[in-house]
Design an enzyme around this catalytic site. Structure first.
Site, short mmCIF file in Angstrom:
data_model
loop_
_atom_site.label_atom_id
_atom_site.label_comp_id
_atom_site.label_asym_id
_atom_site.label_seq_id
_atom_site.Cartn_x
_atom_site.Cartn_y
_atom_site.Cartn_z
N GLY A 193 0.82 -1.22 0.00
CA GLY A 193 0.00 0.00 0.00
C GLY A 193 0.85 1.25 0.00
O GLY A 193 2.01 1.25 0.39
N GLY A 235 0.41 5.62 0.85
CA GLY A 235 -0.41 6.72 1.35
C GLY A 235 0.27 8.05 1.16
O GLY A 235 1.37 8.13 0.60
N GLY A 236 -0.37 9.13 1.62
CA GLY A 236 0.18 10.47 1.44
C GLY A 236 1.48 10.70 2.18
O GLY A 236 2.33 11.45 1.74
N MET A 237 1.65 10.02 3.35
CA MET A 237 2.84 10.27 4.15
C MET A 237 3.70 9.03 4.36
O MET A 237 4.76 9.10 4.96
CB MET A 237 2.44 10.83 5.52
CG MET A 237 1.51 9.91 6.30
SD MET A 237 1.16 10.47 7.97
CE MET A 237 2.70 10.09 8.78
N VAL A 259 3.44 1.18 2.86
CA VAL A 259 3.23 0.03 3.73
C VAL A 259 3.76 -1.23 3.03
O VAL A 259 3.48 -1.46 1.85
CB VAL A 259 1.74 -0.15 4.07
CG1 VAL A 259 1.55 -1.33 5.02
CG2 VAL A 259 1.18 1.13 4.70
N LYS A 277 4.83 0.28 8.26
CA LYS A 277 4.52 1.58 7.66
C LYS A 277 5.79 2.42 7.74
O LYS A 277 6.31 2.69 8.82
CB LYS A 277 3.38 2.26 8.43
CG LYS A 277 2.91 3.57 7.79
CD LYS A 277 1.82 4.22 8.65
CE LYS A 277 0.51 3.47 8.55
NZ LYS A 277 -0.28 3.85 7.37
N ASP A 307 -9.23 10.99 11.78
CA ASP A 307 -9.32 10.64 10.37
C ASP A 307 -10.13 9.36 10.17
O ASP A 307 -9.73 8.46 9.44
CB ASP A 307 -7.91 10.49 9.78
CG ASP A 307 -7.92 10.54 8.26
OD1 ASP A 307 -8.88 11.12 7.70
OD2 ASP A 307 -6.99 10.03 7.64
#
Length: 641
Positions: free
Chosen positions: A19, A21-23, A26, A41, A135
């Site tokens: 995966g 993500g924005g920051m 994973v 992560k 979130d």
């Protein structure tokens, strides 16, 4: 760069990326100590440049790691190695709630309340430990293959929203679930999580998000102003109790929502037993709630829009304010008149022979100050100049005397004036090509304020200063802002992995180079289908997106696997012949003719045994003194008895 097979912290072996993500990214990994799969992560490189962000990243992750609940993704470890900052979590086989909703279109009441109760239970535990998620959205809810519901990313959203690094590709998906007070930039508490859960429940039962617009800002405005569409208008099969729970959780005012996740959980449990009952207490929403102040420039137009819509609702109040303002102005003018008159009277009263009033010239330009002093008949020495942080250049910083002073008759006052040369200035250090943290320390130690901007660069390594404004060795005022531009490294260009399987090794390497990819390890192995020298497989799947410069490993065929056979040759020498040249040839199916035995033999050397290897069918030719004696057929695929 994180690569498959690498070991992090001498413990976690990377298996594959699962995966992005924005920051963070994973990866699935294996803990070599406990022999179990985990999810890691890993913080993106651009975030690692901000020490304050990294510090919050660790603190929030460690705080979230203290949570222990069956509906919260467990965090096992937090650490860093060679500037790689990571969080180790339990690895879950399953899908996100967002994917589950897309697959089913909409969820029924029973499943919605079961999933919502699990999320509410997780929030209840987190809030009791003073941790707010911030979130909650379907993308952060995991449904495992065995039906368990897990809430992910506790604490991570909080630090992401506080980051001081500007990243161009930060996602804005969360705005569809954001609470109105978050959209305004106001205080965020546990009731913000309850609102986001309510929006998530709306999507579960209707299959769509309640607020959709062309831009994130427009969506945020809808959260602030638009009424929530009635869930039963979208799906008439929803029970009345479930609809009321969603409506209460998504009230605009936090105080009108559930007081806690625990209270919401109680209603969810009751709704499962009494779906048609109206037991949910919903306070009446008031439209004239005051608009909260914005805290960021990004949402300035949200605040302006809120104010514009609020104008008609405050019309009566505005009339009262205008009247009050006029009255206050009249009173203020009166007060100013009496004060001014008192000052004027004091300054214009007859001065005794030994008293003189010296006007205040501090804060005036030196020209205006001299003009005023000349007008009053007050002498002054030649002004002196010094650096000043309070006054601009050529403005009076201080004067030796002011106000009413007593002097002897026949003598006069001579003032000393100090004038500003502006703020103290010095040479700006040249910090280009230095690591950003070292550059910032040098500039701050030199008395400057530092502003950091991030941008990609093809040459300057990640984290080093590309350039600065003003340039190094220029003169600048102390405490002025020096802007440094820090490298994010080369711009990440993604390419799709080309299909080079069944290509020759040479041609496959050429294609990879054309795509900007690098060739890594090449492994050679037998293959019964792919011909010798052709590529069997690659370490990257065809069509997968990877960055230019990514290393691709190859597996190349050495041809079919071979088998061993034994050729036994009996005495071929004619009577009376004592010796002869014996030659054995093996002709393979691809036409290759191989001499597998040659020797001068006597009758005592027979029988001659020759071991050969090959695949498929082959022909054996036996020669004595260059004359073919006989021909046999071999089948290497046959298993010997």
């Amino acid at each position: 760069m994180i690569k498959t097979g690498m070991l992090i912290n001498d413990r976690y072996q990377i298996i594959e990326k699962v995966g992005t993500g924005g920051m963070s990214e994973v990866y699935k990994a294996k803990c070599t100590k406990l022999q179990r799969f985990v999810a890691i992560k890993i913080l993106r490189d651009e975030y690692c440049l901000d020490d304050a962000f990294v510090k919050r990243f660790k603190a929030e992750a460690q705080s979230a790691a203290s949570l222990s609940h069956s509906n919260i993704v467990n965090i096992y470890d937090v650490g860093n190695e060679n500037k790689v900052h990571f969080i180790v979590m339990e690895f879950l086989e399953g899908k996100t709630l967002k994917e589950h909703i897309k697959e089913k279109g909409k969820l029924d009441d029973v499943e919605t309340m079961k999933i919502s109760a699990c999320i509410a239970s997780a929030l209840e535990h987190a809030h009791a430990n003073h941790i707010i998620h911030r979130d909650i959205k379907p993308q952060n809810i995991i449904i495992t293959n065995d039906g368990k519901v897990k809430v992910a990313d506790f604490g991570i959203a909080r630090i992401a929203s506080e980051s001081t690094i500007i990243v161009n590709d930060v996602t804005t998906g969360s705005v569809h679930y954001i609470a109105p007070e978050q959209a305004r930039g106001g205080f965020c508490n546990q009731k913000s999580d309850i609102y986001s859960l309510g929006i998530t429940m709306f999507e579960m039962v209707t299959g769509e998000m309640p607020y959709v617009a062309d831009s994130p800002v427009s969506v945020a405005l809808k959260h602030i102003h638009d009424r929530l569409p009635q869930p039963r208008d979208k799906n008439p099969n929803i029970s009345k109790a479930l609809e009321q729970i969603i409506i209460k959780a998504t009230q605009k005012k936090p105080e009108m929502r559930y007081a806690s996740a625990e209270k919401m959980l109680e209603d969810l449990k009751t709704a499962q037993d009494f779906p048609s009952e109206e037991f949910v207490s919903i306070n009446k929403f008031e439209d004239d709630s005051p608009t909260l102040e914005m805290s960021t420039a990004d949402f300035e137009h949200i605040r302006q829009a809120s104010e514009i819509e609020a104008v008609p609702k405050r019309e009566k109040m505005n009339k009262f304010i205008v009247f009050s303002g006029i009255l206050s102005a009249v009173i203020l003018v009166g007060i100013m008149f009496f004060v001014s008159y008192g000052i004027w009277s004091k300054n214009h009263k007859p001065v005794s022979s030994n008293e003189i009033v010296i006007p205040v010239v501090e804060g005036l330009t030196i020209e205006n100050a001299k003009e005023l002093l000349d007008e009053k008949g007050i002498s002054y020495n030649k002004e002196t100049y010094e650096f000043s942080e309070e006054q601009p250049e050529n403005y009076v910083v201080s004067q030796s005397k002011k106000g009413t002073v007593t002097i002897e008759k026949g003598k006069k006052i001579i003032l000393d004036l100090v004038v500003s040369r502006g703020q103290d200035a010095t040479t700006v250090p040249n910090v280009s090509n230095l690591p950003f943290d070292q550059a910032e320390k040098i500039l701050r130690d030199s008395g400057f304020t530092v502003s950091r901007q991030m941008e990609n660069h093809d040459v300057v390594p990640l984290g080093e200063v590309i350039r600065q404004e003003p340039e190094g060795l220029k003169i600048a005022e102390l405490k002025s802002v020096i802007t440094i531009y820090v490298s994010l490294g080369k711009e990440k260009i993604l390419v799709k992995m080309p299909d080079i399987m069944l290509n020759s090794e040479a041609n496959g390497i050429k294609v990879l180079e054309q795509y900007g990819l690098k060739v890594g390890a090449i492994t050679y192995t037998t293959n019964d289908v792919v011909k010798k020298g052709d590529i069997i497989t690659t370490s990257v799947n065809v069509g997968d997106e990877v960055e230019q410069g990514y290393v691709v490993n190859l597996v190349v065929s050495t041809g079919k696997s071979t088998a061993s056979k034994r050729i036994t040759i009996t005495d071929l020498l004619p009577d009376g012949v004592s010796s002869g040249l014996l030659e054995v040839y093996l002709i393979l199916s691809n036409g290759d003719n191989n001499l597998v035995y040659t020797n001068t033999v006597t009758s005592g050397d027979f029988p001659v045994v020759v071991n050969v290897q090959g695949s498929g069918k082959a022909t054996v030719e036996v020669y004595l003194d260059n004359v073919k004696e006989y021909t046999n057929t071999l089948n290497f695929d046959e298993v010997a008895d």
